[in-house]
Design a protein around this motif. Structure first.
Motif, PDB file in Angstrom:
ATOM      1  N   MET A   1       0.800  -1.335   0.231  1.00 17.70           N
ATOM      2  CA  MET A   1       0.351  -0.159   0.096  1.00 17.70           C
ATOM      3  C   MET A   1       1.241   1.324  -0.022  1.00 17.70           C
ATOM      4  O   MET A   1       1.756   1.822   0.943  1.00 17.70           O
ATOM      5  CB  MET A   1      -0.742   0.092   1.393  1.00 17.70           C
ATOM      6  CG  MET A   1      -1.598   1.099   1.330  1.00 17.70           C
ATOM      7  SD  MET A   1      -2.798   1.684   2.842  1.00 17.70           S
ATOM      8  CE  MET A   1      -4.018  -0.028   2.594  1.00 17.70           C
ATOM      9  N   ILE A   2       0.897   2.315  -0.859  1.00 20.88           N
ATOM     10  CA  ILE A   2       1.376   3.403  -0.599  1.00 20.88           C
ATOM     11  C   ILE A   2       0.895   4.350  -0.006  1.00 20.88           C
ATOM     12  O   ILE A   2      -0.759   4.278   0.488  1.00 20.88           O
ATOM     13  CB  ILE A   2       0.872   4.038  -2.479  1.00 20.88           C
ATOM     14  CG1 ILE A   2       1.570   3.205  -3.422  1.00 20.88           C
ATOM     15  CG2 ILE A   2       1.855   5.118  -1.933  1.00 20.88           C
ATOM     16  CD1 ILE A   2       1.004   4.160  -4.683  1.00 20.88           C
ATOM     17  N   LYS A   3       2.209   4.859   0.892  1.00 20.55           N
ATOM     18  CA  LYS A   3       1.656   5.508   2.236  1.00 20.55           C
ATOM     19  C   LYS A   3       1.447   7.327   1.616  1.00 20.55           C
ATOM     20  O   LYS A   3       3.042   7.352   1.203  1.00 20.55           O
ATOM     21  CB  LYS A   3       2.525   5.526   3.324  1.00 20.55           C
ATOM     22  CG  LYS A   3       2.035   3.735   3.769  1.00 20.55           C
ATOM     23  CD  LYS A   3       3.341   3.093   5.021  1.00 20.55           C
ATOM     24  CE  LYS A   3       2.722   2.247   5.462  1.00 20.55           C
ATOM     25  NZ  LYS A   3       3.293   1.377   6.370  1.00 20.55           N
ATOM     26  N   ILE A   4       1.000   8.129   1.857  1.00 15.93           N
ATOM     27  CA  ILE A   4       1.162   9.721   1.720  1.00 15.93           C
ATOM     28  C   ILE A   4       1.173  10.488   3.173  1.00 15.93           C
ATOM     29  O   ILE A   4       0.359  10.006   3.369  1.00 15.93           O
ATOM     30  CB  ILE A   4       0.528   9.842   0.254  1.00 15.93           C
ATOM     31  CG1 ILE A   4       0.810   8.897  -0.467  1.00 15.93           C
ATOM     32  CG2 ILE A   4       0.886  11.023   0.482  1.00 15.93           C
ATOM     33  CD1 ILE A   4      -1.175   9.234  -1.682  1.00 15.93           C
ATOM     34  N   ALA A   5       2.196  11.127   3.234  1.00 15.69           N
ATOM     35  CA  ALA A   5       1.730  12.226   4.424  1.00 15.69           C
ATOM     36  C   ALA A   5       1.035  13.599   3.457  1.00 15.69           C
ATOM     37  O   ALA A   5       1.784  13.748   2.069  1.00 15.69           O
ATOM     38  CB  ALA A   5       2.976  12.841   4.910  1.00 15.69           C
ATOM     39  N   VAL A   6      -0.195  13.994   4.004  1.00 11.36           N
ATOM     40  CA  VAL A   6      -0.156  14.756   3.166  1.00 11.36           C
ATOM     41  C   VAL A   6       0.475  16.401   4.661  1.00 11.36           C
ATOM     42  O   VAL A   6      -0.441  16.694   5.624  1.00 11.36           O
ATOM     43  CB  VAL A   6      -1.789  15.265   2.830  1.00 11.36           C
ATOM     44  CG1 VAL A   6      -2.253  16.140   2.827  1.00 11.36           C
ATOM     45  CG2 VAL A   6      -2.249  14.047   2.285  1.00 11.36           C
ATOM     46  N   PHE A   7       0.728  17.236   3.838  1.00 13.96           N
ATOM     47  CA  PHE A   7       0.946  18.677   4.876  1.00 13.96           C
ATOM     48  C   PHE A   7      -0.156  19.840   4.837  1.00 13.96           C
ATOM     49  O   PHE A   7       0.493  20.085   3.357  1.00 13.96           O
ATOM     50  CB  PHE A   7       2.231  19.572   4.564  1.00 13.96           C
ATOM     51  CG  PHE A   7       3.306  17.945   4.855  1.00 13.96           C
ATOM     52  CD1 PHE A   7       3.503  17.341   5.556  1.00 13.96           C
ATOM     53  CD2 PHE A   7       4.475  17.821   3.898  1.00 13.96           C
ATOM     54  CE1 PHE A   7       4.845  16.117   5.888  1.00 13.96           C
ATOM     55  CE2 PHE A   7       5.738  17.214   3.756  1.00 13.96           C
ATOM     56  CZ  PHE A   7       5.336  16.738   5.062  1.00 13.96           C
ATOM     57  N   GLY A   8      -0.353  20.363   5.286  1.00 14.71           N
ATOM     58  CA  GLY A   8      -1.644  21.219   4.706  1.00 14.71           C
ATOM     59  C   GLY A   8      -3.183  20.550   5.187  1.00 14.71           C
ATOM     60  O   GLY A   8      -3.220  19.347   4.703  1.00 14.71           O
ATOM     61  N   ALA A   9      -4.022  21.140   6.374  1.00 11.26           N
ATOM     62  CA  ALA A   9      -5.576  20.971   6.237  1.00 11.26           C
ATOM     63  C   ALA A   9      -6.785  21.728   5.740  1.00 11.26           C
ATOM     64  O   ALA A   9      -7.860  21.607   6.438  1.00 11.26           O
ATOM     65  CB  ALA A   9      -5.673  20.520   7.480  1.00 11.26           C
ATOM     66  N   GLY A  10      -5.939  22.481   4.553  1.00 13.08           N
ATOM     67  CA  GLY A  10      -7.139  23.457   3.907  1.00 13.08           C
ATOM     68  C   GLY A  10      -7.791  22.251   3.053  1.00 13.08           C
ATOM     69  O   GLY A  10      -7.875  21.419   3.092  1.00 13.08           O
ATOM     70  N   THR A  11      -8.562  22.867   1.850  1.00 15.09           N
ATOM     71  CA  THR A  11      -9.612  22.204   1.957  1.00 15.09           C
ATOM     72  C   THR A  11      -9.152  21.680   1.098  1.00 15.09           C
ATOM     73  O   THR A  11      -9.092  20.960  -0.223  1.00 15.09           O
ATOM     74  CB  THR A  11     -10.290  23.625   1.028  1.00 15.09           C
ATOM     75  OG1 THR A  11      -9.879  24.708   0.306  1.00 15.09           O
ATOM     76  CG2 THR A  11     -11.338  24.574   1.332  1.00 15.09           C
ATOM     77  N   TRP A  12      -7.882  21.750  -0.532  1.00 14.56           N
ATOM     78  CA  TRP A  12      -7.451  21.524  -1.675  1.00 14.56           C
ATOM     79  C   TRP A  12      -6.327  19.882  -1.123  1.00 14.56           C
ATOM     80  O   TRP A  12      -6.941  19.329  -1.047  1.00 14.56           O
ATOM     81  CB  TRP A  12      -6.552  22.100  -2.159  1.00 14.56           C
ATOM     82  CG  TRP A  12      -5.275  21.725  -2.821  1.00 14.56           C
ATOM     83  CD1 TRP A  12      -4.945  21.700  -3.730  1.00 14.56           C
ATOM     84  CD2 TRP A  12      -6.568  20.561  -4.417  1.00 14.56           C
ATOM     85  NE1 TRP A  12      -4.121  20.930  -5.223  1.00 14.56           N
ATOM     86  CE2 TRP A  12      -5.522  20.351  -5.166  1.00 14.56           C
ATOM     87  CE3 TRP A  12      -8.014  20.603  -4.127  1.00 14.56           C
ATOM     88  CZ2 TRP A  12      -6.327  19.753  -6.530  1.00 14.56           C
ATOM     89  CZ3 TRP A  12      -8.042  18.823  -5.534  1.00 14.56           C
ATOM     90  CH2 TRP A  12      -7.561  18.957  -6.326  1.00 14.56           C
ATOM     91  N   GLY A  13      -5.969  20.436   0.313  1.00 18.16           N
ATOM     92  CA  GLY A  13      -5.330  18.767   1.204  1.00 18.16           C
ATOM     93  C   GLY A  13      -5.878  18.041   1.306  1.00 18.16           C
ATOM     94  O   GLY A  13      -5.578  16.805   1.507  1.00 18.16           O
ATOM     95  N   ILE A  14      -6.924  18.807   2.539  1.00 19.60           N
ATOM     96  CA  ILE A  14      -8.076  17.718   2.339  1.00 19.60           C
ATOM     97  C   ILE A  14      -8.500  16.586   1.853  1.00 19.60           C
ATOM     98  O   ILE A  14      -9.632  14.930   1.945  1.00 19.60           O
ATOM     99  CB  ILE A  14      -8.980  18.006   3.570  1.00 19.60           C
ATOM    100  CG1 ILE A  14      -8.279  18.437   4.848  1.00 19.60           C
ATOM    101  CG2 ILE A  14      -9.852  17.278   4.065  1.00 19.60           C
ATOM    102  CD1 ILE A  14      -7.122  17.788   5.092  1.00 19.60           C
TER     103      ILE A  14
END
Length: 332
Positions: free
Chosen positions: A1-14
């Motif tokens: 499974m590909i593991k991804i971290a998203v930096f930022g909890a704004g609308t686009w990131g979420i």
């Protein structure tokens, strides 16, 4: 499974975090604001994306080292003014094997760097390196969050890196193309926000579809001239990250830049417009750098320069059209 971290909890990131998680990716969201994370993890909803529910499989952390550890892809989705500080925080924990994807759109005023160039700059300062891909196109978060059909471009000179991002992000409703013109792709994503401000101002003044179409078309001509002068590929500006992104940002009521421009056309000040929009208006942030790039590369950008004059208080919005229409006649 590909593991991804998203930096930022704004609308686009979420919206992207949800898309990835629903389609089988292991997703961790990082934010510098713990209250954001607590709200997301307990409600499984984002206040600015009504109707969207986040999968319970998503993880949340305010520890950037934890966010980076063991991930295949690090996705930068913070607002453009915070890309450098976030990259600086993350750099000590980034390994050469990780892919970095930037979806923030803008140009740094001081350095005239694009967002991916800023990330590379911070990595170099800390003797780190990674493959950086820009992901950009006509992609409103509100529609991606509802699984509405969307097309986007993964851009990098490293074609294998772009293809890896294409594979990781593509879903039945989210189609990813690739190209090798990362700078042109990012330039389109930044300058189109300035043109959207111009369109919004025109709409706020009561002008119609003819003016809107003219500003979009001539705005793309300005963007293309600048991009070609900077060594970008001409075809980039007729594609998704050029004309595509310009159209959606200049015509959709989801567009914060269009909304802000309309408020300016109604007579609001810049600060009043920003407050009423309630989210980051990237076109205002990108405007000074766009003007400096036009000057540096000796490119005529009258729409961009008019927006700068309006926001700087040197030109009344009501006089801007006369200024543009009264320019010397020329060939298209």
């Amino acid at each position: 499974m590909i593991k991804i971290a998203v930096f930022g909890a704004g609308t686009w990131g979420i919206a992207l975090a949800r898309l990835l998680a629903v389609n089988g990716r292991d997703v961790t969201v990082w934010s510098a604001i713990p209250t954001e994370l607590k709200s997301l993890s307990t409600t499984h909803r984002h206040p600015n994306l009504p109707g969207m529910e986040l999968p319970s499989t998503m993880h949340y952390t305010a520890d950037i080292a934890e966010a980076c550890a063991g991930k295949d892809i690090l996705l930068f989705a913070v607002p453009s003014p915070f890309v450098r500080s976030t990259a600086k925080k993350a750099a000590p924990y980034i390994s050469d094997s990780q892919l970095i994807v930037d979806v923030a759109k803008g140009i740094e005023d001081k350095t005239l760097m694009t967002m991916s160039e800023i990330i590379e700059d911070e990595l170099t300062k800390q003797k780190r390196s990674a493959r950086v891909v820009a992901l950009s196109g006509p992609t409103h978060a509100e529609e991606v969050a509802r699984d509405m059909p969307t097309l986007i471009v993964a851009a990098s000179e490293d074609e294998e890196a772009a293809k890896a991002v294409q594979k990781a992000f593509s879903t039945p409703t989210f189609r990813v193309y690739t190209n090798t013109d990362r700078r042109g792709t990012e330039l389109g994503g930044a300058v189109k926000n300035v043109i959207a401000l111009a369109v919004g101002i025109a709409l706020g003044l009561g002008y119609g579809d003819n003016a809107k179409a003219a500003l979009i078309t001539r705005g793309n001509a300005e963007l293309s001239r600048l991009g070609i002068a900077m060594g970008c590929k001409p075809e980039t500006f007729s594609g998704l990250s050029g004309m595509g992104d310009l159209i959606v940002t200049c015509t959709s009521m989801h567009s914060r830049n269009l909304h802000a421009g309309m408020l300016l056309g109604h007579g609001k000040t810049v600060e009043e417009a920003k407050t009423e929009v309630g989210q980051v208006v990237e076109g205002i942030n990108a405007l000074p750098a766009a003007c400096r790039l036009a000057k540096k590369y000796k490119v005529d950008m009258p729409i961009v320069q008019s927006v700068d004059a309006i926001l700087g208080g040197r030109l009344a919005a009501s006089n801007a059209l006369a200024s543009l229409m009264g320019r010397d006649l020329k060939r298209e």
